[in-house]
Scaffold this motif. Structure first.
Motif, PDB file in Angstrom:
ATOM      1  N   ILE A   1       5.660  99.519 111.722  1.00 21.50           N
ATOM      2  CA  ILE A   1       5.376 100.671 111.014  1.00 21.50           C
ATOM      3  C   ILE A   1       5.484 100.372 109.342  1.00 21.50           C
ATOM      4  O   ILE A   1       6.439 100.106 108.770  1.00 21.50           O
ATOM      5  CB  ILE A   1       6.488 101.646 111.412  1.00 21.50           C
ATOM      6  CG1 ILE A   1       5.887 102.382 112.763  1.00 21.50           C
ATOM      7  CG2 ILE A   1       6.155 103.192 110.305  1.00 21.50           C
ATOM      8  CD1 ILE A   1       6.732 103.440 113.336  1.00 21.50           C
ATOM      9  N   LYS A   2       4.247 101.027 108.814  1.00 25.95           N
ATOM     10  CA  LYS A   2       4.266 100.641 107.253  1.00 25.95           C
ATOM     11  C   LYS A   2       4.256 102.287 106.763  1.00 25.95           C
ATOM     12  O   LYS A   2       3.385 102.976 107.055  1.00 25.95           O
ATOM     13  CB  LYS A   2       2.992 100.137 106.785  1.00 25.95           C
ATOM     14  CG  LYS A   2       3.097  98.509 107.465  1.00 25.95           C
ATOM     15  CD  LYS A   2       1.817  97.795 106.982  1.00 25.95           C
ATOM     16  CE  LYS A   2       1.335  97.877 105.631  1.00 25.95           C
ATOM     17  NZ  LYS A   2       1.399  96.607 104.854  1.00 25.95           N
ATOM     18  N   LEU A   3       4.879 102.297 105.569  1.00 24.54           N
ATOM     19  CA  LEU A   3       4.948 103.510 105.019  1.00 24.54           C
ATOM     20  C   LEU A   3       4.095 103.540 103.380  1.00 24.54           C
ATOM     21  O   LEU A   3       4.149 104.601 102.743  1.00 24.54           O
ATOM     22  CB  LEU A   3       6.433 104.090 104.454  1.00 24.54           C
ATOM     23  CG  LEU A   3       7.189 104.132 105.966  1.00 24.54           C
ATOM     24  CD1 LEU A   3       8.410 104.819 105.478  1.00 24.54           C
ATOM     25  CD2 LEU A   3       6.743 105.231 106.775  1.00 24.54           C
ATOM     26  N   THR A   4       3.488 102.435 103.148  1.00 27.07           N
ATOM     27  CA  THR A   4       2.730 102.393 102.155  1.00 27.07           C
ATOM     28  C   THR A   4       1.698 103.324 101.721  1.00 27.07           C
ATOM     29  O   THR A   4       1.236 103.928 102.761  1.00 27.07           O
ATOM     30  CB  THR A   4       2.182 101.025 101.741  1.00 27.07           C
ATOM     31  OG1 THR A   4       1.253 100.739 103.065  1.00 27.07           O
ATOM     32  CG2 THR A   4       3.014  99.930 101.649  1.00 27.07           C
ATOM     33  N   SER A   5       1.270 103.794 100.516  1.00 24.59           N
ATOM     34  CA  SER A   5       0.646 104.894 100.129  1.00 24.59           C
ATOM     35  C   SER A   5       0.118 104.581  98.803  1.00 24.59           C
ATOM     36  O   SER A   5       0.958 104.050  97.795  1.00 24.59           O
ATOM     37  CB  SER A   5       1.268 106.215 100.040  1.00 24.59           C
ATOM     38  OG  SER A   5       0.323 107.151 100.028  1.00 24.59           O
ATOM     39  N   SER A   6      -1.273 104.888  98.423  1.00 24.05           N
ATOM     40  CA  SER A   6      -1.543 104.622  97.059  1.00 24.05           C
ATOM     41  C   SER A   6      -2.348 105.812  96.554  1.00 24.05           C
ATOM     42  O   SER A   6      -2.586 106.923  97.356  1.00 24.05           O
ATOM     43  CB  SER A   6      -2.656 103.634  96.976  1.00 24.05           C
ATOM     44  OG  SER A   6      -3.814 103.918  97.599  1.00 24.05           O
ATOM     45  N   LEU A   7      -2.308 106.371  95.300  1.00 26.96           N
ATOM     46  CA  LEU A   7      -2.474 107.210  94.715  1.00 26.96           C
ATOM     47  C   LEU A   7      -3.367 106.898  93.373  1.00 26.96           C
ATOM     48  O   LEU A   7      -2.822 106.217  92.684  1.00 26.96           O
ATOM     49  CB  LEU A   7      -1.615 108.410  94.611  1.00 26.96           C
ATOM     50  CG  LEU A   7      -1.814 109.567  93.746  1.00 26.96           C
ATOM     51  CD1 LEU A   7      -2.407 110.572  94.708  1.00 26.96           C
ATOM     52  CD2 LEU A   7      -0.671 110.083  92.987  1.00 26.96           C
ATOM     53  N   ALA A   8      -4.652 107.083  93.264  1.00 24.76           N
ATOM     54  CA  ALA A   8      -5.566 106.941  91.901  1.00 24.76           C
ATOM     55  C   ALA A   8      -5.264 105.191  91.405  1.00 24.76           C
ATOM     56  O   ALA A   8      -5.030 104.888  90.681  1.00 24.76           O
ATOM     57  CB  ALA A   8      -5.103 107.701  90.817  1.00 24.76           C
ATOM     58  N   GLY A   9      -5.319 104.581  92.738  1.00 27.15           N
ATOM     59  CA  GLY A   9      -5.070 103.168  92.580  1.00 27.15           C
ATOM     60  C   GLY A   9      -3.753 102.586  92.301  1.00 27.15           C
ATOM     61  O   GLY A   9      -3.583 101.433  92.058  1.00 27.15           O
ATOM     62  N   VAL A  10      -2.590 103.433  92.367  1.00 26.84           N
ATOM     63  CA  VAL A  10      -1.227 103.033  92.174  1.00 26.84           C
ATOM     64  C   VAL A  10      -0.854 102.900  93.562  1.00 26.84           C
ATOM     65  O   VAL A  10      -0.882 104.063  94.067  1.00 26.84           O
ATOM     66  CB  VAL A  10      -0.602 103.870  91.230  1.00 26.84           C
ATOM     67  CG1 VAL A  10       0.827 103.382  91.068  1.00 26.84           C
ATOM     68  CG2 VAL A  10      -1.081 104.094  89.776  1.00 26.84           C
ATOM     69  N   THR A  11       0.143 101.835  93.824  1.00 31.05           N
ATOM     70  CA  THR A  11       0.500 101.712  95.022  1.00 31.05           C
ATOM     71  C   THR A  11       1.826 101.948  95.014  1.00 31.05           C
ATOM     72  O   THR A  11       2.661 101.676  94.327  1.00 31.05           O
ATOM     73  CB  THR A  11       0.237 100.214  95.522  1.00 31.05           C
ATOM     74  OG1 THR A  11      -1.355 100.007  95.591  1.00 31.05           O
ATOM     75  CG2 THR A  11       0.662 100.009  97.135  1.00 31.05           C
ATOM     76  N   PHE A  12       2.408 102.681  96.237  1.00 31.57           N
ATOM     77  CA  PHE A  12       3.712 103.167  96.318  1.00 31.57           C
ATOM     78  C   PHE A  12       4.301 102.626  97.763  1.00 31.57           C
ATOM     79  O   PHE A  12       3.577 102.473  98.795  1.00 31.57           O
ATOM     80  CB  PHE A  12       4.008 104.632  96.538  1.00 31.57           C
ATOM     81  CG  PHE A  12       3.742 105.192  95.217  1.00 31.57           C
ATOM     82  CD1 PHE A  12       2.349 105.506  94.749  1.00 31.57           C
ATOM     83  CD2 PHE A  12       4.650 105.852  94.288  1.00 31.57           C
ATOM     84  CE1 PHE A  12       1.918 106.010  93.588  1.00 31.57           C
ATOM     85  CE2 PHE A  12       4.363 106.312  93.215  1.00 31.57           C
ATOM     86  CZ  PHE A  12       3.025 106.567  92.746  1.00 31.57           C
ATOM     87  N   ALA A  13       5.545 101.632  97.906  1.00 30.02           N
ATOM     88  CA  ALA A  13       6.054 101.303  98.882  1.00 30.02           C
ATOM     89  C   ALA A  13       6.202 102.195 100.194  1.00 30.02           C
ATOM     90  O   ALA A  13       6.014 101.980 101.274  1.00 30.02           O
ATOM     91  CB  ALA A  13       7.192 100.491  98.816  1.00 30.02           C
ATOM     92  N   ASN A  14       6.546 103.320  99.588  1.00 30.50           N
ATOM     93  CA  ASN A  14       6.680 104.641 100.615  1.00 30.50           C
ATOM     94  C   ASN A  14       6.294 105.798  99.713  1.00 30.50           C
ATOM     95  O   ASN A  14       6.220 105.871  98.543  1.00 30.50           O
ATOM     96  CB  ASN A  14       8.157 104.598 101.164  1.00 30.50           C
ATOM     97  CG  ASN A  14       9.104 105.226 100.292  1.00 30.50           C
ATOM     98  OD1 ASN A  14       8.969 106.337  99.990  1.00 30.50           O
ATOM     99  ND2 ASN A  14      10.047 104.388  99.836  1.00 30.50           N
ATOM    100  N   PRO A  15       6.094 106.992 100.540  1.00 27.36           N
ATOM    101  CA  PRO A  15       5.512 108.165  99.613  1.00 27.36           C
ATOM    102  C   PRO A  15       6.201 109.188  99.235  1.00 27.36           C
ATOM    103  O   PRO A  15       5.985 110.056  98.420  1.00 27.36           O
ATOM    104  CB  PRO A  15       4.620 108.917 100.976  1.00 27.36           C
ATOM    105  CG  PRO A  15       5.722 108.619 101.952  1.00 27.36           C
ATOM    106  CD  PRO A  15       6.030 107.277 101.877  1.00 27.36           C
ATOM    107  N   LEU A  16       7.669 108.826  99.092  1.00 23.82           N
ATOM    108  CA  LEU A  16       8.721 109.557  98.845  1.00 23.82           C
ATOM    109  C   LEU A  16       9.219 109.473  97.182  1.00 23.82           C
ATOM    110  O   LEU A  16       9.409 108.365  96.739  1.00 23.82           O
ATOM    111  CB  LEU A  16       9.916 109.400  99.557  1.00 23.82           C
ATOM    112  CG  LEU A  16       9.635 109.971 101.078  1.00 23.82           C
ATOM    113  CD1 LEU A  16      10.752 109.204 101.938  1.00 23.82           C
ATOM    114  CD2 LEU A  16       9.252 111.337 100.915  1.00 23.82           C
ATOM    115  N   LEU A  17       9.244 110.691  96.404  1.00 17.75           N
ATOM    116  CA  LEU A  17       9.606 110.469  95.054  1.00 17.75           C
ATOM    117  C   LEU A  17      10.335 111.838  94.773  1.00 17.75           C
ATOM    118  O   LEU A  17      10.402 112.703  95.524  1.00 17.75           O
ATOM    119  CB  LEU A  17       8.607 110.555  94.004  1.00 17.75           C
ATOM    120  CG  LEU A  17       7.456 109.278  93.915  1.00 17.75           C
ATOM    121  CD1 LEU A  17       6.236 109.669  94.891  1.00 17.75           C
ATOM    122  CD2 LEU A  17       6.844 109.366  92.376  1.00 17.75           C
ATOM    123  N   ASN A  18      11.288 112.058  93.915  1.00 17.13           N
ATOM    124  CA  ASN A  18      11.920 112.985  93.135  1.00 17.13           C
ATOM    125  C   ASN A  18      10.759 114.096  92.800  1.00 17.13           C
ATOM    126  O   ASN A  18       9.701 113.680  92.494  1.00 17.13           O
ATOM    127  CB  ASN A  18      12.921 112.949  92.156  1.00 17.13           C
ATOM    128  CG  ASN A  18      12.240 112.330  90.993  1.00 17.13           C
ATOM    129  OD1 ASN A  18      11.575 111.037  90.742  1.00 17.13           O
ATOM    130  ND2 ASN A  18      12.077 112.924  89.891  1.00 17.13           N
TER     131      ASN A  18
END
Ligand SMILES: CC(C)(C)CCc1c(C(=O)O)[nH]c(=O)[nH]c1=O
Length: 310
Positions: free
Chosen positions: A1-18
């Motif tokens: 299972i992979k949680l990687t996500s990208s937004l406007a060409g920026v890659t995040f290891a998982n979709p969670l932020l503050n």
């Protein structure tokens, strides 16, 4: 299972932020989020000059969420731009730079500074910021939104997202989407706190926070249905090139799953982070992974935006 996500060409290891404003006002707090299981970090919305913010108590956690009238306490634009540039160099998880000018001029001045800087990451312009006194916040004044974006995109060529408050009328989504679709926005972040709620203590017969006669932004479980509706409404109306960050009412992995199902590319946590601390990100990634495993999903793309029509 992979949680990687990208937004406007920026890659995040998982979709969670503050969420901007929570656990992100100082380098120490920002480092704690980066050191956690979060996929990235957002700075407290910066004003040009540092601010102390409102008198305390200005935040109150509640059984079903929170109320706040912080008044934009922050270390000032220079401090957060320096932090963002330093962490870009160190190639840490992505840092999103949040801005909240107290005027259109301040918004543009900060965007010009970012444009001239080495920062190439995501910028989040908080449109819940005040407008001219006596007028609604910028995001509720569509002419003001048009003015800000017209002037910003005259010179700003980097990745610009906007943070929006909740809208409660479908005609507002239609009207504002028609405006937003004219600009090369990196993303829309929905929602900011639900404005000007009032929580009182029946024992003391006083509001629970001191600024603004107790009026403050509402977050937490109270706002999840409104947050999901705003994420879904923007996903249905905005160009696919404009990403979506879902914010509001996230406390469990299932809440994260619901925001993604409504179309979010990334998900931000405010109230629950304020009460649980950065350890929440390990719990949320664990719980999201469990939900996906139960449903047989391998990646976020397997279900992102696939809320079924009843
Ligand atoms: C409400 C403003 C002070 C105009 C912007 C900063 C802000 C605050 C704040 O600093 O009081 N709180 C929120 O829940 N959302 C915000 O966007």
């Amino acid at each position: 299972i992979k949680l990687t996500s990208s937004l406007a060409g920026v890659t995040f290891a998982n979709p969670l932020l503050n969420a901007a404003g929570v656990h992100c006002a100082t380098p120490t707090e920002l480092d704690e989020v980066l050191a956690s299981a979060a996929g990235g970090v957002v700075t407290k919305s910066a004003t040009l000059a540092p601010r102390d913010g409102n008198v305390r108590p200005r935040f109150q956690a509640l059984p079903l969420g929170s109320i706040n009238s912080m008044g934009l306490p922050n270390q000032g634009f220079d401090a957060y731009l320096a932090y963002a540039c330093a962490h870009q160099q160190a190639a840490t998880a992505p840092v999103i730079l949040s801005l909240a000018g107290l005027s259109l001029a301040d918004d543009l001045a900060m965007l010009r500074r970012v444009q001239e800087s080495d920062f190439t990451g995501l910028v989040e312009l908080n449109l819940s910021c005040p407008n001219v006194p006596g007028k609604p916040q910028v995001a509720y004044d569509f002419a003001a939104v048009t003015r800000v974006l017209d002037q910003a995109f005259q010179f700003f060529t980097k990745r610009l997202g906007i943070k929006l408050p909740p809208y409660l009328d479908l005609a507002q989504f239609d009207a504002l989407a028609a405006i937003l679709n004219r600009y090369p926005l990196a993303y829309v972040n929905a929602i900011n706190s639900l404005g000007n709620g009032l929580v009182i203590d029946p024992l003391t017969e006083r509001p629970v926070i001191r600024p603004k006669g107790g009026f403050g932004g509402i977050g937490g479980a109270y706002v999840k249905p409104t947050a999901l509706a705003n994420v879904r409404a923007w996903r249905q109306r905005l160009n696919p090139t404009i990403g979506i960050i879902g914010t509001g009412g996230v406390r469990t992995g299932t809440d994260v799953f619901e925001h993604l199902l409504c179309g979010a590319d990334l998900v931000q946590v405010g109230t629950a982070l304020a009460t649980e601390g950065p350890a929440i990100f390990a719990r949320l990634t664990r719980e999201l992974t469990a939900v996906m495993a139960t449903k047989g999903y391998q990646t976020l793309a397997d279900f992102r935006g696939k809320l079924q029509v009843r």
